[in-house]
Design a protein around this motif. Structure first.
Motif: not given
Ligand code: R2B
Ligand code: URA
Length: 378
Positions: A176-178, A249, A253, A255, A283-285, A308-309, A311, A317
């Motif tokens: 999964t990722s943003g 995260f 990222q 946030r 973006i993921e990790m 999954i969203l 950003r 989420i």
């Protein structure tokens, strides 16, 4: 029936006929091969086989045994060539549950079966860190979160491939990722992994000094996986783009909803817009370590993540769990189709054949699906 329903239906039927044809062809090839082997007196190819991995630690061959501590396996008690020698695909994703589900899904997609009363066995249970399932030529592993975690797994899986003398294994991360400016639910296949400064390199500290390893991914593998997306059938988009790999995260990222936040919403907006202008799609990790370690070993690697969203629209989420779990299956679907295609649709490949699953639970021969004893079944 409306015209569009009719063309949907024709498209689906054509697809199914294509798949059936491929299976029949693969079975004919298997039969032909068996007949040939019988004629030749069942002579096995006894040529000494080595793995195709490059650039590995020269001391590996001296480690007797080599202990893959986090996988709970070692070369003394497990015959690696026998148990893992047939592995052609190593798929990894964040959580043990997702990878167990993927193992069952891929088993069905490549036409393998186990007795309804048996369960797949977590081969790395003794290590108590990662989960590992084997379904014929496919290994499915969980990698946890972040580069340090996936690095440990990759070191041990790459050593496994070396000891097992695997030929050209393909490694794929599904996750999964943003998304950055993409519709939630879109699947992004990474063209390359970059860090927070947009550098295409995985930086590690060795003896206190910075060492950078290039984080390129296999372009042709990304294309091949993208081709498994069927715009006529799939209700979502699949795109190829750059992936930013963060080491956190929240602040990593940009946030605004972490326990700490020492920047303004304007600074966040400006950073994410810079990413968008640089063709970063998500973006993921884990992609930096994944890309760097696979390419150092001469392994073709791909990262396939669902966004999954978006950003650009927020940080939290909020999508319901049932929708998220539907989206999480999308990378799995594409990768399972890719594996199936490589195994059964490649007419030039003499090895393309329908694998059979005759082995007894836990017997551990190459080609086995590793099953748990029946009495452990739920
Ligand atoms: C995607 O999702 C996880 C964080 O929620 C992380 O492992 C990643 O790469
Ligand atoms: N995983 C991440 O690392 N970031 C997100 O925004 C969503 C999933």
């Amino acid at each position: 029936m409306s015209k569009s329903n009719c063309s949907d239906c024709t498209c689906r039927l054509a697809n199914e006929v294509g798949q059936l044809k491929a299976i029949v062809n693969a079975q004919s090839r298997t039969l032909a091969k068996l007949v040939r082997q019988m004629k030749e007196g069942c002579k096995k190819d006894e040529e000494a086989k080595e793995s195709t991995l490059c650039g590995l630690n020269p001391c590996l061959k001296c480690l007797q045994p080599d202990i893959l501590y986090h996988l709970g396996l070692n070369t003394e008690t497990t015959d690696f060539p026998k148990v893992f020698g047939d592995v052609r695909f190593v798929c990894m994703g964040g959580t043990p549950g997702r990878m167990e589900n993927f193992a069952y899904y891929v088993m069905q997609e490549i036409g393998l079966k186990i007795n309804a009363a048996t369960k797949l066995r977590n081969i790395s249970e003794a290590g108590q860190r990662f989960s590992l399932f084997k379904v014929g030529p496919v290994l499915c592993a969980s990698h946890g979160m972040g580069c340090p975690s996936i690095s440990i797994l990759l070191h041990e899986l790459i050593k496994m491939m070396y000891h097992a003398k695997c030929k050209d294994p393909v490694f794929i991360r599904i996750g999964t990722s943003g998304g950055i400016g993409v519709e939630p639910g879109t699947v992004i296949i990474s063209s390359e992994a970059i860090d927070g400064r947009l550098n295409p390199a995985h930086e590690i500290l060795v003896h206190g000094a910075s060492v950078q390893h290039a984080s390129q991914l296999d372009e042709s593998l990304a294309d091949e996986i993208k081709m498994c997306h069927d715009p006529c059938k799939d209700s979502y988009e699949a795109i190829i783009g750059r992936t930013l790999c963060a080491h956190d995260f929240y602040e990593g990222q940009s946030r605004l909803d972490g326990a700490f936040c020492e920047y303004t919403p304007e600074m966040k907006k400006s950073y994410l817009e810079t990413l968008q202008s640089q063709q970063v799609k998500n973006i993921e990790m884990e992609s930096l370590a994944f890309a760097a370690l696979t390419s150092r070993a001469n392994i073709r690697g791909a990262v396939v993540c669902v966004a999954i969203l978006n950003r650009l629209n927020g940080d939290q989420i909020k999508t319901p769990h049932d929708v998220l779990s539907k989206w999480e299956k999308r990378p799995q679907e594409l990768v399972a189709r890719y594996i199936r295609k490589v195994l059964y649709h490649n007419d030039d490949d003499d090895e393309s054949e329908q694998p059979e699953d005759e082995a007894e639970a836990g017997a551990g021969g190459a080609g086995d699906t590793q099953k748990a004893p029946a009495e452990e079944a739920e």
